[in-house]
Design an enzyme around this catalytic site. Sequence first.
Site, PDB file in Angstrom:
ATOM      1  N   HIS A 193      47.088  46.631  28.082  1.00 28.10           N
ATOM      2  CA  HIS A 193      47.142  45.839  29.316  1.00 28.10           C
ATOM      3  C   HIS A 193      48.221  44.761  29.241  1.00 28.10           C
ATOM      4  O   HIS A 193      48.619  44.215  30.260  1.00 28.10           O
ATOM      5  CB  HIS A 193      45.764  45.230  29.640  1.00 28.10           C
ATOM      6  N   ASP A 216      43.280  51.163  25.359  1.00 28.84           N
ATOM      7  CA  ASP A 216      43.985  49.895  25.538  1.00 28.84           C
ATOM      8  C   ASP A 216      44.956  49.650  24.377  1.00 28.84           C
ATOM      9  O   ASP A 216      44.704  48.823  23.508  1.00 28.84           O
ATOM     10  CB  ASP A 216      42.990  48.736  25.658  1.00 28.84           C
ATOM     11  N   GLY A 295      45.268  34.909  25.756  1.00 27.86           N
ATOM     12  CA  GLY A 295      46.490  34.991  24.976  1.00 27.86           C
ATOM     13  C   GLY A 295      46.323  35.685  23.640  1.00 27.86           C
ATOM     14  O   GLY A 295      47.314  36.033  22.995  1.00 27.86           O
ATOM     15  N   SER A 297      45.042  38.607  23.327  1.00 26.93           N
ATOM     16  CA  SER A 297      45.108  40.049  23.569  1.00 26.93           C
ATOM     17  C   SER A 297      46.128  40.723  22.662  1.00 26.93           C
ATOM     18  O   SER A 297      47.254  40.253  22.507  1.00 26.93           O
ATOM     19  CB  SER A 297      45.513  40.328  25.024  1.00 26.93           C
ATOM     20  N   SER A 312      41.206  43.891  22.813  1.00 30.40           N
ATOM     21  CA  SER A 312      41.272  44.306  24.215  1.00 30.40           C
ATOM     22  C   SER A 312      40.798  43.174  25.121  1.00 30.40           C
ATOM     23  O   SER A 312      41.519  42.713  25.991  1.00 30.40           O
ATOM     24  CB  SER A 312      40.427  45.565  24.430  1.00 30.40           C
TER      25      SER A 312
END
Length: 336
Positions: A193, A216, A295, A297, A312
């Site tokens: 993402h 993801d 942040g 991720s 994720s």
Amino acid sequence: MLTALLGGVAVTLSAPAAPAPAAAPALLPELLAQQAATALAARVSADLGTRSAGSFLDPATGVPVVNVLDQADAQQVRERGATPRVVAYGTDALQEAEADLDRTGGAPSTAWGVDPATDQVVLTVSDATPKDGADRLLAAARKHGNRVRVQRISGPITEQLSSGDDITTGMIRCSVGFAVHRGGTPHLLTAGHCTRGLPQWINVGPSVDSHFPGSDYGLILDETAQGRGVVNLYNGGTQRITAAGNATVGQSVCKSGRTTHLTCGKITALNQTVNYGNGDVVRGLIRAEIRCDKGDSGGALFAGSVGLGTLSGGDGHIEYFQPLPQSLRAYGATLG
């Protein structure tokens, strides 16, 4: 080197290290010690095949536990050096309940999957979940009695992106998970993402692939070839990652990310389905009780020298990670 956009990346490039939470480094020796127990649980469970009802590490002792359905298999587990536990339901019964939840279509800010430590399917429902969706899932859960346990949380389950950032322009705040090589060329692995829309990353390179939703994981071309096969511990040190492995329920793990730096916790479930809303459903995720925030991720989940996954999303305390071996296989990539 990376700019402030990715200044706290999980894979150490040339970014300065920041102070780590005091409690996190203390867990690192435990992460190394549990690797043999994790491998034993996986081997015994795999050898039993369909007669195994899952395995996990006892969170209090670190002992490998293998679920079985009868005393004969319990004795076999005991002879292999693991601790057997005879359970009521087993894999088939729990997967039946899980499939029933799948058929509801889910709802935003919900997640579900098998928890071998409790011999149940855990359905997580947030206060932010729309009522009609929550009611639909809860009705499906009730049909299965004790096979499904409902867990309530207060905050929404979201991808761990910073609010208001535009992923199509490169103005995003994510964390790099692992340095990898694909076809002999250096790349950086992160969350899909984060790379959706294939944004250009300042002073790093362009996003070249995104798998989200469904899974993801995403890939960034490391044009500067600065990515190294180590994780930033944010205490001035690094942890070298030498292999990719599968997570085990009960396993102690740590995560490195640009926002919350190094945080540690426990794996609580595998093969989880998460509904982030807007049709974004991701399956096959690792669930962990570990602190993360916007942040983080794409940040690295690891246990000692073994890389396990990339972040994720979650609610800040219960987090979900894309398994690393799956991402590497998808790209035909190897760790840097």
